[in-house]
Write an enzyme that holds these catalytic residues in place. Structure first.
Site, PDB file in Angstrom:
ATOM      1  N   GLY A  12       0.822  -1.219   0.000  1.00  0.00           N
ATOM      2  CA  GLY A  12       0.000   0.000   0.000  1.00  0.00           C
ATOM      3  C   GLY A  12       0.845   1.253   0.000  1.00  0.00           C
ATOM      4  N   ALA A  13       1.774   1.314  -0.964  1.00  0.00           N
ATOM      5  CA  ALA A  13       2.735   2.440  -0.962  1.00  0.00           C
ATOM      6  C   ALA A  13       2.461   3.452  -2.069  1.00  0.00           C
ATOM      7  CB  ALA A  13       4.161   1.890  -1.070  1.00  0.00           C
ATOM      8  N   SER A  14       1.282   3.390  -2.674  1.00  0.00           N
ATOM      9  CA  SER A  14       0.997   4.358  -3.742  1.00  0.00           C
ATOM     10  C   SER A  14       0.591   5.711  -3.182  1.00  0.00           C
ATOM     11  CB  SER A  14      -0.103   3.824  -4.663  1.00  0.00           C
ATOM     12  OG  SER A  14      -1.287   3.584  -3.926  1.00  0.00           O
ATOM     13  N   ASP A  63      -3.216  -7.154  -5.182  1.00  0.00           N
ATOM     14  CA  ASP A  63      -4.193  -7.012  -4.101  1.00  0.00           C
ATOM     15  C   ASP A  63      -3.723  -7.930  -2.980  1.00  0.00           C
ATOM     16  OD1 ASP A  63      -6.288  -7.344  -2.337  1.00  0.00           O
ATOM     17  OD2 ASP A  63      -7.825  -7.538  -3.884  1.00  0.00           O
ATOM     18  N   VAL A  64      -3.268  -7.356  -1.881  1.00  0.00           N
ATOM     19  CA  VAL A  64      -2.652  -8.182  -0.834  1.00  0.00           C
ATOM     20  C   VAL A  64      -3.659  -9.022  -0.043  1.00  0.00           C
ATOM     21  CG1 VAL A  64      -0.514  -6.861  -0.577  1.00  0.00           C
ATOM     22  CG2 VAL A  64      -2.531  -6.214   0.773  1.00  0.00           C
ATOM     23  N   ASN A  90       1.657  -2.380   5.488  1.00  0.00           N
ATOM     24  CA  ASN A  90       0.992  -1.092   5.697  1.00  0.00           C
ATOM     25  C   ASN A  90      -0.397  -1.006   5.055  1.00  0.00           C
ATOM     26  OD1 ASN A  90       0.886   2.026   5.950  1.00  0.00           O
ATOM     27  ND2 ASN A  90       0.768   1.654   3.736  1.00  0.00           N
ATOM     28  N   SER A 138      -3.402   0.693  14.542  1.00  0.00           N
ATOM     29  CA  SER A 138      -4.119   1.960  14.711  1.00  0.00           C
ATOM     30  C   SER A 138      -4.310   2.153  16.205  1.00  0.00           C
ATOM     31  CB  SER A 138      -5.487   1.873  14.034  1.00  0.00           C
ATOM     32  OG  SER A 138      -6.372   2.824  14.597  1.00  0.00           O
ATOM     33  N   TYR A 153     -13.030  -2.433  12.088  1.00  0.00           N
ATOM     34  CA  TYR A 153     -11.692  -1.839  11.929  1.00  0.00           C
ATOM     35  C   TYR A 153     -10.910  -1.980  13.244  1.00  0.00           C
ATOM     36  CZ  TYR A 153      -8.160   1.664  10.657  1.00  0.00           C
ATOM     37  OH  TYR A 153      -6.973   2.317  10.389  1.00  0.00           O
ATOM     38  N   LYS A 157      -7.624  -4.473  13.850  1.00  0.00           N
ATOM     39  CA  LYS A 157      -6.336  -3.851  14.199  1.00  0.00           C
ATOM     40  C   LYS A 157      -5.852  -4.430  15.539  1.00  0.00           C
ATOM     41  CE  LYS A 157      -5.497  -0.954  10.777  1.00  0.00           C
ATOM     42  NZ  LYS A 157      -4.432  -1.225   9.804  1.00  0.00           N
TER      43      LYS A 157
HETATM   44  N1  LIG Z   1      -4.955   7.580   8.040  1.00  0.00           N
HETATM   45  C1  LIG Z   1      -5.139   7.315   9.333  1.00  0.00           C
HETATM   46  O1  LIG Z   1      -5.619   8.170  10.112  1.00  0.00           O
HETATM   47  C2  LIG Z   1      -4.736   5.966   9.885  1.00  0.00           C
HETATM   48  C3  LIG Z   1      -4.678   5.829  11.283  1.00  0.00           C
HETATM   49  C4  LIG Z   1      -4.267   4.637  11.831  1.00  0.00           C
HETATM   50  C5  LIG Z   1      -3.906   3.586  11.018  1.00  0.00           C
HETATM   51  N2  LIG Z   1      -3.988   3.719   9.668  1.00  0.00           N
HETATM   52  C6  LIG Z   1      -3.551   2.572   8.860  1.00  0.00           C
HETATM   53  O2  LIG Z   1      -2.404   2.928   8.112  1.00  0.00           O
HETATM   54  C7  LIG Z   1      -2.352   2.192   6.890  1.00  0.00           C
HETATM   55  C8  LIG Z   1      -2.195   3.151   5.722  1.00  0.00           C
HETATM   56  O3  LIG Z   1      -3.309   4.028   5.726  1.00  0.00           O
HETATM   57  P1  LIG Z   1      -3.329   5.398   4.908  1.00  0.00           P
HETATM   58  O4  LIG Z   1      -4.098   6.341   5.748  1.00  0.00           O
HETATM   59  O5  LIG Z   1      -1.980   5.747   4.425  1.00  0.00           O
HETATM   60  O6  LIG Z   1      -4.279   4.948   3.702  1.00  0.00           O
HETATM   61  P2  LIG Z   1      -4.487   5.517   2.218  1.00  0.00           P
HETATM   62  O7  LIG Z   1      -3.920   6.883   2.069  1.00  0.00           O
HETATM   63  O8  LIG Z   1      -5.934   5.287   1.908  1.00  0.00           O
HETATM   64  O9  LIG Z   1      -3.601   4.501   1.347  1.00  0.00           O
HETATM   65  C9  LIG Z   1      -3.897   3.140   1.371  1.00  0.00           C
HETATM   66  C10 LIG Z   1      -2.874   2.403   0.544  1.00  0.00           C
HETATM   67  O10 LIG Z   1      -3.138   1.007   0.687  1.00  0.00           O
HETATM   68  C11 LIG Z   1      -3.295   0.428  -0.594  1.00  0.00           C
HETATM   69  N3  LIG Z   1      -4.214  -0.705  -0.480  1.00  0.00           N
HETATM   70  C12 LIG Z   1      -5.440  -0.762   0.077  1.00  0.00           C
HETATM   71  N4  LIG Z   1      -5.929  -2.009  -0.004  1.00  0.00           N
HETATM   72  C13 LIG Z   1      -4.982  -2.749  -0.636  1.00  0.00           C
HETATM   73  C14 LIG Z   1      -4.892  -4.092  -1.029  1.00  0.00           C
HETATM   74  N5  LIG Z   1      -5.888  -4.970  -0.787  1.00  0.00           N
HETATM   75  N6  LIG Z   1      -3.780  -4.506  -1.675  1.00  0.00           N
HETATM   76  C15 LIG Z   1      -2.754  -3.652  -1.915  1.00  0.00           C
HETATM   77  N7  LIG Z   1      -2.777  -2.361  -1.560  1.00  0.00           N
HETATM   78  C16 LIG Z   1      -3.892  -1.922  -0.932  1.00  0.00           C
HETATM   79  C17 LIG Z   1      -3.789   1.540  -1.497  1.00  0.00           C
HETATM   80  O11 LIG Z   1      -3.475   1.221  -2.851  1.00  0.00           O
HETATM   81  P3  LIG Z   1      -4.283   1.844  -4.121  1.00  0.00           P
HETATM   82  O12 LIG Z   1      -4.577   3.264  -3.784  1.00  0.00           O
HETATM   83  O13 LIG Z   1      -3.342   1.660  -5.258  1.00  0.00           O
HETATM   84  O14 LIG Z   1      -5.525   1.049  -4.277  1.00  0.00           O
HETATM   85  C18 LIG Z   1      -2.949   2.710  -0.939  1.00  0.00           C
HETATM   86  O15 LIG Z   1      -1.649   2.672  -1.464  1.00  0.00           O
HETATM   87  C19 LIG Z   1      -3.632   1.360   6.868  1.00  0.00           C
HETATM   88  O16 LIG Z   1      -3.359   0.070   7.338  1.00  0.00           O
HETATM   89  C20 LIG Z   1      -4.556   2.090   7.835  1.00  0.00           C
HETATM   90  O17 LIG Z   1      -5.528   1.239   8.402  1.00  0.00           O
HETATM   91  C21 LIG Z   1      -4.397   4.880   9.092  1.00  0.00           C
END
Ligand SMILES: NC(=O)c1ccc[n+]([C@@H]2O[C@H](COP(=O)([O-])OP(=O)(O)OC[C@H]3O[C@@H](n4cnc5c(N)ncnc54)[C@H](OP(=O)(O)O)[C@@H]3O)[C@@H](O)[C@H]2O)c1
Length: 246
Positions: A12-14, A63-64, A90, A138, A153, A157
């Site tokens: 999920g590094a895009s 898709d992981v 991630n 989280s 969620y 987590k």
């Molecule tokens: N943002 C927050 O406030 C927050 C807080 C606590 C924890 N987190 C956790 O941190 C992590 C990253 O979150 P983020 O906020 O950076 O999210 P984000 O900006 O929505 O980015 C999510 C990334 O995950 C990829 N992804 C989603 N489902 C996938 C799958 N099945 N296979 C491969 N790639 C997948 C997406 O790829 P595409 O876009 O290419 O589809 C994107 O690169 C997550 O685990 C989330 O639960 C987030």
């Protein structure tokens, strides 16, 4: 651990935190594998950014939550690198339909936020013999509860944190496994937020603002460089968890 010339897979590094982690590790001299699910344009942009700092970087779609796609991704990783030093689990999603009665949402979150890390780790361990794994939890997992509108969620987590600790026991001392538990981080997971909405969400933290993705990737680099942190869940929540009781 010295990070220079290490091979790191970030799922999920895009965008979001994964993007920030990929760039941070490239700055440390790692060859990074930028995994993404659907946004190839953003993933390519992350690759270009990483290429400014290190060599041998790669973008791989998978898709992981899908074991067949993960298996294929690792065949490509094996062909290119032969081994892996670092895995950052991630990738994750939020489901707006999350509710106590929505089994589909539970299954969606289970597959994308929990099972995905287990599938990726299973294949990673064929290539990763000495190194580090960091899982992305989280603060909802850390506290053991969250919002009822994020019930699955929070549950998965929390499961990821339990898995992190048992995996750490199983794999140490050769592989050190840890996790990070962020508060509200300013990423696309929250959709498009205007300044006022960001400020409102930030009020949940003692620091009175949302967390920046780089403040999470700094934490990942810190964990990776330290060889005494094992089975730890590092909270980076701007004091969010201290505000749950007053
Ligand atoms: N943002 C927050 O406030 C927050 C807080 C606590 C924890 N987190 C956790 O941190 C992590 C990253 O979150 P983020 O906020 O950076 O999210 P984000 O900006 O929505 O980015 C999510 C990334 O995950 C990829 N992804 C989603 N489902 C996938 C799958 N099945 N296979 C491969 N790639 C997948 C997406 O790829 P595409 O876009 O290419 O589809 C994107 O690169 C997550 O685990 C989330 O639960 C987030």
């Amino acid at each position: 651990m010295e990070l220079k010339n290490k091979v790191a897979l970030i799922t999920g590094a895009s965008k979001g935190m994964g993007q920030s982690i990929a760039v941070a590790l490239a700055k440390e001299g790692c060859s990074v594998i930028i995994n993404f699910k659907s946004d190839s344009v953003s993933a390519r942009a992350v690759l270009e950014e990483c290429n400014k700092y290190s060599n041998g970087n790669l973008v791989l779609q998978a898709d992981v939550s899908n074991e067949i796609e993960v298996k294929t991704m690792f065949e490509k990783i094996k062909k290119t690198f032969k081994h892996l030093d670092i895995l950052i689990n991630n990738a994750g999603i939020f489901d707006d339909n999350d509710s106590p009665s929505n089994i589909d949402a539970f299954e969606n979150i289970y597959r994308n936020n929990f099972l995905s890390s287990i599938i990726v780790t299973k294949y990673a361990l064929k290539l990763l013999k000495i190194g580090k794994i960091v899982n992305m939890s989280s603060i909802h997992g850390r506290l053991g509860y969250g919002r009822p509108t994020a019930i699955s969620y929070s549950a998965f987590k929390a499961a990821l944190e339990n898995y992190t600790k048992n995996l750490a026991k199983a794999l140490a001392p050769k592989i050190l496994v840890n996790a990070i538990a962020p508060g509200r981080v300013m990423t696309s997971m929250w959709g498009k937020l205007n300044n006022k909405e960001q400020q409102e969400l930030g009020k949940a933290h003692l620091i009175k603002r949302m967390i920046k993705p780089d403040e999470i990737s700094n934490g990942v680099v810190f964990i990776l460089k330290n060889d005494a942190i094992c089975g730890e869940i590092l909270t980076i929540d701007g004091g969010y968890s201290l505000l749950t009781l007053d």
